[in-house]
Design an enzyme around this catalytic site. Structure first.
Site: not given
Length: 355
Positions: A24, A183
């Site tokens: 990703p 995150y």
């Protein structure tokens, strides 16, 4: 001797033609979370280039969970249709399409990195509040997040599950939960960013609770025949932070809950971490987690050479290699790697005359 890199791998009901996965990689090229022609060409060219699986960038499960206003999203049913076109193209060229499901937490509401990556106010297209386990900003000058109340935390698992349903509707075959790189889910894991004193903070079991809840919620809606991955930062590279020992323990818990592969990255939770960059610098994390838990792992980080990638798989350090920047530089890296390793390259018929 046949290469290990170009041997297929079976994960539940899905087969990757080789062990090369497109990592990703945020493209910061969406409007309101929608995929567009940039994503079709960016992701599709890596499928044409011979990768075994192609994952989208971190895709936000809520609008407030985007890193920037230009992030890809999976928080609306309207996001499904343009993704379906891309996933069909990827699958049509022999690769397995997948998506990383994410929430940016305290690193949300910032500008694109090539414009400086600073925090954005609502007047500049950003938003408030941004959420975190504790009201601790990522760095000096960053927006101060709001500590998530339990009601908001409980809604997080539902948001990931709803995103997984949309991913399935779009034709995705691999779901990866993003619990790395500072995150939101990683913020809960690390004592550096989680100062809570309730059921989601303090002890290892409390700090990891939300990851287990998200995994359970996604696995409940994600078909048994399809694999579920989790990306973690195996260490914070900072004293007092998340450690590789904790990563091993978490991986064991997740494997028992239906996770099929741990994508082993590191860092990202504090801006001052001293990370010893070098070729394959994170491979040892994938190797240890694989050895001590029995779960499949993916190795990522400065893997650039065919022989290097093949050795990682052949020597049992990881089950797949997950490439990022090298595949930005060379979308057709798998084709060249196959040739270098003496394997027939997975060339589309349109390109046969060049190989």
């Amino acid at each position: 001797m046949a290469s290990s890199l170009f041997s297929p791998i079976h994960l539940r009901g899905v087969t990757l033609r080789n062990r090369i996965v497109v990592s990703p990689m945020c493209e910061y090229s969406s409007r309101d979370g929608f995929a567009n022609d940039w994503h079709l060409v960016h992701l599709g060219s890596r499928a044409v280039g011979g990768a075994g699986a192609v994952l989208t960038e971190a895709s936000a499960v809520t609008a407030a969970g985007r890193i920037s206003p230009a992030d890809l999203g999976i928080y609306s049913d309207e996001h499904v249709e343009p993704l379906a076109r891309i996933f069909q193209f990827i699958e049509g060229h022999g690769a397995v399409p997948g998506m990383q499901l994410a929430h940016a937490g305290r690193k949300a509401s910032v500008a694109e990195p090539w414009t400086g990556g600073r925090s954005l106010s609502p007047a500049e297209g950003g938003w408030e509040p941004i959420w975190a386990p504790s009201a601790i900003p990522f760095r000096e000058g960053s927006q101060v997040p709001r500590a998530m109340p339990v009601s908001e935390i409980e809604g997080l698992a539902r948001a990931f599950a709803a995103a997984a349903r949309r991913l399935l509707a779009a034709g995705g075959q691999i779901a990866e939960i993003h619990a790395a790189h500072g995150y939101l889910l990683h913020e809960f894991l690390s004592p550096l960013s989680n100062h809570r004193d309730d059921a989601y903070g303090g002890s290892f079991d409390n700090r990891t609770r939300i990851v287990r809840e998200v995994v359970d919620a996604v696995r409940a809606v994600w078909p048994e025949r399809l694999p579920l991955w989790v990306r973690i930062s195996a260490t914070d590279w900072t004293e007092g932070g998340w450690t590789i020992d904790e990563s091993v323990a978490l991986a064991a818990q997740l494997g028992a809950r239906g996770v099929d592969l741990i994508d082993c990255s590191s860092g990202g939770n504090v801006p001052t971490a001293a990370i010893p960059l070098g070729p394959g610098y994170q491979v040892a994390f994938a190797e240890r987690i694989r050895r001590e838990t029995g779960i499949a792992t993916g190795a990522v980080g400065l893997i650039t050479q065919p022989l290097q990638a093949d050795a990682i798989v052949r020597d049992g350090q990881a089950d797949v290699v997950i490439l990022a920047r090298e595949l930005l530089r060379q979308p057709y890296w798998p084709l060249h790697a196959a040739t270098a390793l003496g394997e027939p390259p997975p060339v589309p018929v349109q390109y046969l005359r060049a190989f």
